[in-house]
Write a protein that holds these residues in place. Sequence first.
Motif, mmCIF file in Angstrom:
data_model
loop_
_atom_site.group_PDB
_atom_site.id
_atom_site.type_symbol
_atom_site.label_atom_id
_atom_site.label_comp_id
_atom_site.label_asym_id
_atom_site.label_seq_id
_atom_site.Cartn_x
_atom_site.Cartn_y
_atom_site.Cartn_z
ATOM 1 N N VAL A 25 22.288 -102.526 -44.168
ATOM 2 C CA VAL A 25 23.477 -103.202 -44.671
ATOM 3 C C VAL A 25 23.105 -103.907 -45.977
ATOM 4 N N CYS A 26 24.106 -104.277 -46.740
ATOM 5 C CA CYS A 26 23.900 -104.986 -47.995
ATOM 6 C C CYS A 26 23.266 -106.347 -47.710
ATOM 7 N N PRO A 27 22.208 -106.711 -48.443
ATOM 8 C CA PRO A 27 21.564 -108.001 -48.204
ATOM 9 C C PRO A 27 22.432 -109.190 -48.630
ATOM 10 N N LEU A 28 23.440 -108.948 -49.445
ATOM 11 C CA LEU A 28 24.296 -110.030 -49.922
ATOM 12 C C LEU A 28 25.569 -110.172 -49.089
ATOM 13 N N SER A 29 26.282 -109.056 -48.875
ATOM 14 C CA SER A 29 27.563 -109.115 -48.170
ATOM 15 C C SER A 29 27.457 -108.814 -46.679
ATOM 16 N N LYS A 30 26.334 -108.256 -46.258
ATOM 17 C CA LYS A 30 26.103 -107.842 -44.865
ATOM 18 C C LYS A 30 27.060 -106.733 -44.421
ATOM 19 N N GLN A 31 27.629 -105.998 -45.380
ATOM 20 C CA GLN A 31 28.521 -104.880 -45.114
ATOM 21 C C GLN A 31 27.733 -103.571 -45.210
ATOM 22 N N PRO A 32 28.255 -102.490 -44.610
ATOM 23 C CA PRO A 32 27.545 -101.199 -44.655
ATOM 24 C C PRO A 32 27.337 -100.699 -46.088
ATOM 25 N N ILE A 43 24.952 -97.968 -52.191
ATOM 26 C CA ILE A 43 26.021 -98.715 -52.842
ATOM 27 C C ILE A 43 26.741 -99.594 -51.845
ATOM 28 N N SER A 44 26.941 -100.838 -52.230
ATOM 29 C CA SER A 44 27.756 -101.769 -51.465
ATOM 30 C C SER A 44 29.134 -101.792 -52.114
ATOM 31 N N ASP A 45 30.081 -101.075 -51.521
ATOM 32 C CA ASP A 45 31.429 -101.012 -52.076
ATOM 33 C C ASP A 45 32.142 -102.356 -51.994
ATOM 34 N N SER A 46 31.760 -103.187 -51.032
ATOM 35 C CA SER A 46 32.444 -104.463 -50.852
ATOM 36 C C SER A 46 32.225 -105.423 -52.024
ATOM 37 N N ILE A 47 31.044 -105.356 -52.676
ATOM 38 C CA ILE A 47 30.781 -106.258 -53.801
ATOM 39 C C ILE A 47 30.481 -105.507 -55.101
ATOM 40 N N GLY A 48 30.450 -104.173 -55.065
ATOM 41 C CA GLY A 48 30.240 -103.385 -56.272
ATOM 42 C C GLY A 48 28.835 -103.472 -56.837
ATOM 43 N N VAL A 49 27.840 -103.350 -55.949
ATOM 44 C CA VAL A 49 26.440 -103.409 -56.371
ATOM 45 C C VAL A 49 25.715 -102.189 -55.827
ATOM 46 N N SER A 50 24.801 -101.632 -56.632
ATOM 47 C CA SER A 50 23.990 -100.511 -56.163
ATOM 48 C C SER A 50 22.533 -100.944 -56.084
ATOM 49 N N ASP A 71 32.640 -96.662 -64.661
ATOM 50 C CA ASP A 71 32.408 -95.222 -64.705
ATOM 51 C C ASP A 71 31.513 -94.716 -63.576
ATOM 52 N N HIS A 72 31.037 -95.611 -62.699
ATOM 53 C CA HIS A 72 30.174 -95.216 -61.582
ATOM 54 C C HIS A 72 31.026 -94.567 -60.491
ATOM 55 N N PRO A 73 30.527 -93.506 -59.822
ATOM 56 C CA PRO A 73 31.296 -92.871 -58.759
ATOM 57 C C PRO A 73 31.610 -93.853 -57.644
ATOM 58 N N LYS A 74 32.862 -93.893 -57.251
ATOM 59 C CA LYS A 74 33.284 -94.806 -56.199
ATOM 60 C C LYS A 74 33.732 -94.025 -54.985
ATOM 61 N N LYS A 75 33.691 -94.691 -53.853
ATOM 62 C CA LYS A 75 34.120 -94.088 -52.609
ATOM 63 C C LYS A 75 35.641 -93.933 -52.649
ATOM 64 N N PRO A 76 36.151 -92.747 -52.297
ATOM 65 C CA PRO A 76 37.601 -92.564 -52.284
ATOM 66 C C PRO A 76 38.244 -93.448 -51.227
ATOM 67 N N ASP A 77 39.395 -93.992 -51.555
ATOM 68 C CA ASP A 77 40.111 -94.869 -50.637
ATOM 69 C C ASP A 77 41.074 -94.018 -49.815
ATOM 70 N N ASN A 78 40.731 -93.764 -48.567
ATOM 71 C CA ASN A 78 41.544 -92.922 -47.697
ATOM 72 C C ASN A 78 42.630 -93.693 -46.969
ATOM 73 N N ASP A 79 42.570 -95.024 -47.039
ATOM 74 C CA ASP A 79 43.534 -95.828 -46.304
ATOM 75 C C ASP A 79 44.907 -95.843 -46.954
ATOM 76 N N VAL A 80 44.952 -95.802 -48.274
ATOM 77 C CA VAL A 80 46.232 -95.880 -48.977
ATOM 78 C C VAL A 80 46.362 -94.681 -49.887
ATOM 79 N N ASP A 81 47.468 -93.956 -49.750
ATOM 80 C CA ASP A 81 47.741 -92.829 -50.613
ATOM 81 C C ASP A 81 48.470 -93.355 -51.841
#
Length: 88
Positions: A25-32, A43-50, A71-81
Amino acid sequence: MVRVSIALLKDRGSGIGKTLSEILVCPLSKQPLRYCEETNTLISDSIGVSFPIKNGIPCLVPNDGKILEDDHPKKPDNDVDSSTAKKD
């Protein structure tokens, strides 16, 4: 303990093992964290750090993290179309 470490890093030549990526997990946000094959980073998508992976070892020290640019590749957001999302 050594056997566990060897098993987790067994696939280091092909990026990062699936088991290891599920544990970290991210050492800062504790998110996956998400593995990016293109940049060989976690990549920690929650805080935008790699975080880099050097010689198959994830460097999760907060000082090693780099803030992602737009310009960095981001995870596609599947929750909202975006085509069906309401705009106010």
